[in-house]
Design a protein around this motif. Sequence first.
Motif, PDB file in Angstrom:
ATOM      1  N   MET A 116      18.311   3.098   8.672  1.00  0.00           N
ATOM      2  CA  MET A 116      17.188   4.027   8.636  1.00  0.00           C
ATOM      3  C   MET A 116      15.891   3.237   8.497  1.00  0.00           C
ATOM      4  N   GLY A 117      14.890   3.607   9.239  1.00  0.00           N
ATOM      5  CA  GLY A 117      13.596   2.959   9.105  1.00  0.00           C
ATOM      6  C   GLY A 117      12.664   3.754   8.204  1.00  0.00           C
ATOM      7  N   SER A 118      11.559   3.192   7.880  1.00  0.00           N
ATOM      8  CA  SER A 118      10.384   3.849   7.296  1.00  0.00           C
ATOM      9  C   SER A 118      10.609   4.772   6.111  1.00  0.00           C
ATOM     10  N   GLU A 152      18.922  13.216  17.240  1.00  0.00           N
ATOM     11  CA  GLU A 152      19.137  12.752  18.616  1.00  0.00           C
ATOM     12  C   GLU A 152      20.330  11.816  18.609  1.00  0.00           C
ATOM     13  N   VAL A 158      18.486   9.128  16.135  1.00  0.00           N
ATOM     14  CA  VAL A 158      17.212   9.395  15.472  1.00  0.00           C
ATOM     15  C   VAL A 158      17.370  10.667  14.654  1.00  0.00           C
ATOM     16  N   VAL A 159      16.950  10.599  13.421  1.00  0.00           N
ATOM     17  CA  VAL A 159      16.982  11.768  12.556  1.00  0.00           C
ATOM     18  C   VAL A 159      15.538  12.192  12.319  1.00  0.00           C
ATOM     19  N   SER A 174      13.165   9.087  11.850  1.00  0.00           N
ATOM     20  CA  SER A 174      13.728   7.864  11.323  1.00  0.00           C
ATOM     21  C   SER A 174      14.903   7.437  12.196  1.00  0.00           C
ATOM     22  N   GLU A 175      14.945   6.151  12.523  1.00  0.00           N
ATOM     23  CA  GLU A 175      16.027   5.675  13.371  1.00  0.00           C
ATOM     24  C   GLU A 175      17.242   5.296  12.542  1.00  0.00           C
TER      25      GLU A 175
END
Lengths: 376, 124
Positions: free
Chosen positions: A1-3, B38, B54-55, B62-63
Motif C-alpha cells: 500500500m502506498g501513501s 481495481e 488499486v484500492v 492507494s496501490e
Amino acid sequence: MGSIEENARIERLYLEKFHQERGAKIVPFAGYAMPVHYSSGIIAEHLHTRKAAALFDITHMGQALLKGLDPAKALESLAPSNFVELAPWQMCYTVLTNNKGGILDDFMVTNFGRSLFLIVNGALKKADFSYIKRNVNADVELETLDERAFFALQGPLSEQVLSRVFPEVKEIFFLSSLELVFRDAICFVSRSGYSGEDGFEISVPFDVAHEFAEIVEAQPEVIMAGLGARDSLRLEAGLCLYGNDINQETTPIEAGLQWVVGKERVKTGGFPGANVIIDQVRQGPSRQRVGIRICGRAIARQNTEIESETGQKIGFVTSGGFCPSMKSPLAMGYVQSRFAGDNTRVRLLVRGKKIPGIIQPLPFIKHRYVRSSEKI
Amino acid sequence: MSLSYTKDHEWVSISQSIATIGISDFAQEQLGEVVFVELPDLERNVTKGESVAVVESVKAASEVYSPVDGIITECNESLIEEPKRLNLDPIGNGWILKIALSNPEGLSGLMDETRYKEYIQGIV
C-alpha cells in the motif's frame, strides 16, 4: 500500500479534545490538525448532513474585520465584486484576483455596518491578510479575529436545531447574518455554508466555544462531521475548493463564477486583472469549469487528463471523488469551451485506462438554500 | 494458516504455492471507507513490488504491491460490487487476489504478525 499521511508541523484546533472525545480521526490540513471524520465515517456523515444536520468545526478558516473609512470601497480595489452595494448584514462570495485575472483566494464578505467581516481559507489566511493590509489604502485597517472558533451547522434541520440556541435565526435567509449573544458573548451567525444545504455558519469567541459546540452536538438531530464529508458535500454541490478548482492560474470567468463580478464593475474595472476578466466576460473564456459524471466506479482524482471522444486532450480534472448521495464518482475540471456543453461525452485517463464520462451541469445536486422569497 | 505482512501493509498467506494477498486491518482503517477496487487481469506475470491492484477510499487512492513473484490466478471479483468488504473483513472476505508463486523459496522481507504489530506501533 502506498501513501499513508505523514505528520508536518501543525497547529491544534482550540476544541481538539472535544473532537477526540467524539472519535475524530485527525489529519493535517491547511496547517491544522483537523477532524477528517468521526466514528460514524465520511459516508454516514455526508448522508446525515443531507437528511438532518451536522456540525463542522472550521476554526482553521481566517476571520477578520476590515474597518475604517469606507472599507467596501477599499476592498473593491482588490476584488471584482460590488461591495459598496452590499446591504447591511448581507453576505457575498467573492475572490481576490491577481494581475492576470487569476484567483489569489475565494472568501466571504459580510457587511457589518461600519466594518466588513471577512472569512478566508485556512491555508491562505496569513497570506491573504498580509496582502490585504499591504494593498488597501491607509484609511482602512484589518483586524484579525484570532480568538474565535468557527462552526458550520449544515443540513435541512439546521434551523430547527440552531433556533433552540438563537431563536432569531428563523428570521434570516440565505446569505444574510446577525450578531447574536450566547452566554454574554457576541457571536456572528450567517445563513450560509459549503454543502449545498440550508445551514448556518457561526463565529463564537473561544471562551464559550466549547459550551456552544456541546449544546449543538447534543441535539438529537445533530452529528459531528469532518473535512471528508465537507469535501464530498461541496463537490456534489458544485462548489469550488481553492487550490483544486480555482487557483492563481484560473480566472473567475473560467471557473463559472462570473456572478462575483459586479455589473457596474464590468464597465468600471479598477481591480487586479480587470482587463483579462472583462475581456473574458465579453468574449467568453477559452476553457470552462464543468461537472463530469463518471460511467462506472473508478474515481478520477485531481490532475486526471480529460480527452475528447476522438482522443484529443481537452483538459484535466481539478476535484474528483466518490459522492455518497449520488452513489457514484463525480468530478469537476476544466475543458476547452467547445467541449463544455452539457452531455458532451469525454474520456478520463485513470491509470492508463480510458474511463467514459459525461459533462453535466453543476451543481450535481440541487442547492436547497432557504431564500427570502421562499419564506414569509 | 499464518499471515505475513509487508512494510506497505499488505498481508500474504501461502498455501500450496499459492499466495493470497490483501491489505491489513491497519491499512483499511487508515484508508477509511473503501468505495472502489481495481483488480488486475488474470494470468499476468508479476514481480515483487509491482502494483497489482488499486484500492480507492473516500479519501485517497492507494496501490497494492505484490509481495511475491508469480502469476495472478484469481481475483476477488465480489469486491467490485461490495468494496466495503475490505473494511469489514480485510483478512477474510476482503482478500484481493491470488498469485501462483514462481519461486516459493524466494520469499523475503516479510514480517510475522508480532513483528508487524511492532512495526505499526512505530508508525502511529
